[in-house]
Design a protein around this motif. Sequence first.
Motif, short mmCIF file in Angstrom:
data_model
loop_
_atom_site.label_atom_id
_atom_site.label_comp_id
_atom_site.label_asym_id
_atom_site.label_seq_id
_atom_site.Cartn_x
_atom_site.Cartn_y
_atom_site.Cartn_z
N VAL A 4 0.82 -1.22 0.00
CA VAL A 4 0.00 0.00 0.00
C VAL A 4 0.86 1.27 0.00
O VAL A 4 0.62 2.16 -0.82
CB VAL A 4 -1.01 -0.02 1.17
N PRO A 5 1.88 1.38 0.85
CA PRO A 5 2.71 2.59 0.77
C PRO A 5 3.43 2.75 -0.57
O PRO A 5 3.53 3.86 -1.10
CB PRO A 5 3.72 2.42 1.91
N VAL A 6 3.91 1.64 -1.12
CA VAL A 6 4.60 1.72 -2.41
C VAL A 6 3.63 2.18 -3.49
O VAL A 6 3.97 3.03 -4.33
CB VAL A 6 5.25 0.36 -2.77
N MET A 7 2.43 1.64 -3.48
CA MET A 7 1.44 2.07 -4.47
C MET A 7 1.10 3.54 -4.27
O MET A 7 0.88 4.27 -5.25
CB MET A 7 0.19 1.20 -4.38
N GLY A 8 1.07 3.99 -3.01
CA GLY A 8 0.83 5.41 -2.73
C GLY A 8 1.94 6.28 -3.28
O GLY A 8 1.69 7.35 -3.85
N TRP A 9 3.19 5.83 -3.13
CA TRP A 9 4.32 6.59 -3.66
C TRP A 9 4.30 6.64 -5.18
O TRP A 9 4.80 7.58 -5.79
CB TRP A 9 5.64 5.98 -3.20
N LEU A 10 3.72 5.59 -5.78
CA LEU A 10 3.64 5.56 -7.24
C LEU A 10 2.46 6.36 -7.77
O LEU A 10 2.24 6.42 -8.98
CB LEU A 10 3.55 4.11 -7.73
N GLY A 11 1.67 6.95 -6.88
CA GLY A 11 0.58 7.81 -7.30
C GLY A 11 -0.79 7.16 -7.35
O GLY A 11 -1.76 7.77 -7.80
N VAL A 12 -0.89 5.91 -6.89
CA VAL A 12 -2.19 5.23 -6.86
C VAL A 12 -2.98 5.80 -5.69
O VAL A 12 -2.45 5.92 -4.58
CB VAL A 12 -2.00 3.71 -6.70
N PRO A 13 -4.25 6.15 -5.89
CA PRO A 13 -5.06 6.68 -4.79
C PRO A 13 -5.18 5.67 -3.65
O PRO A 13 -5.24 4.46 -3.88
CB PRO A 13 -6.42 6.95 -5.42
N LEU A 14 -5.23 6.16 -2.42
CA LEU A 14 -5.27 5.30 -1.25
C LEU A 14 -6.49 4.37 -1.27
O LEU A 14 -6.40 3.20 -0.90
CB LEU A 14 -5.28 6.14 0.03
N MET A 15 -7.64 4.89 -1.71
CA MET A 15 -8.86 4.07 -1.73
C MET A 15 -8.80 2.98 -2.81
O MET A 15 -9.63 2.08 -2.82
CB MET A 15 -10.09 4.95 -1.94
N THR A 16 -7.85 3.03 -3.68
CA THR A 16 -7.61 1.96 -4.65
C THR A 16 -6.50 1.04 -4.16
O THR A 16 -6.55 -0.18 -4.35
CB THR A 16 -7.24 2.54 -6.02
N ALA A 17 -5.49 1.62 -3.52
CA ALA A 17 -4.34 0.85 -3.06
C ALA A 17 -4.70 -0.12 -1.93
O ALA A 17 -4.18 -1.23 -1.89
CB ALA A 17 -3.23 1.79 -2.62
N LYS A 18 -5.57 0.30 -1.01
CA LYS A 18 -5.92 -0.55 0.13
C LYS A 18 -6.60 -1.85 -0.31
O LYS A 18 -6.15 -2.93 0.08
CB LYS A 18 -6.77 0.22 1.12
N PRO A 19 -7.67 -1.81 -1.11
CA PRO A 19 -8.28 -3.09 -1.51
C PRO A 19 -7.36 -3.92 -2.41
O PRO A 19 -7.39 -5.15 -2.35
CB PRO A 19 -9.56 -2.70 -2.24
#
Length: 86
Positions: A4-19
């Motif tokens: 989830v943090p890596v996806m956040g750093w890559l610009g993926v929205p948190l509500m998409t990264a968590k699921p």
Amino acid sequence: MAIVPVMGWLGVPLMTAKPTGLFINTLSMLSATLKNIRHGKLDVRFGLPILIVTRLFLRLVHTPGSSYLVALSLSFSCSSCFTQAR
């Protein structure tokens, strides 16, 4: 664990990264469980009664926090199934 943090750093929205992270973790856990069953490292006969009794008890004691208790009991039941390699 760091999906989830890596996806956040890559610009993926948190509500998409968590699921997405939960889905990836579920697939990882499922594949590890199947591999351990195949290699005989998972004693299902030991963990299954614990799982059944816990689920029945939690169904009888329905409280607002019971979903947390279900998740906790499932994780304990699954972890207690693992035995040392023979």
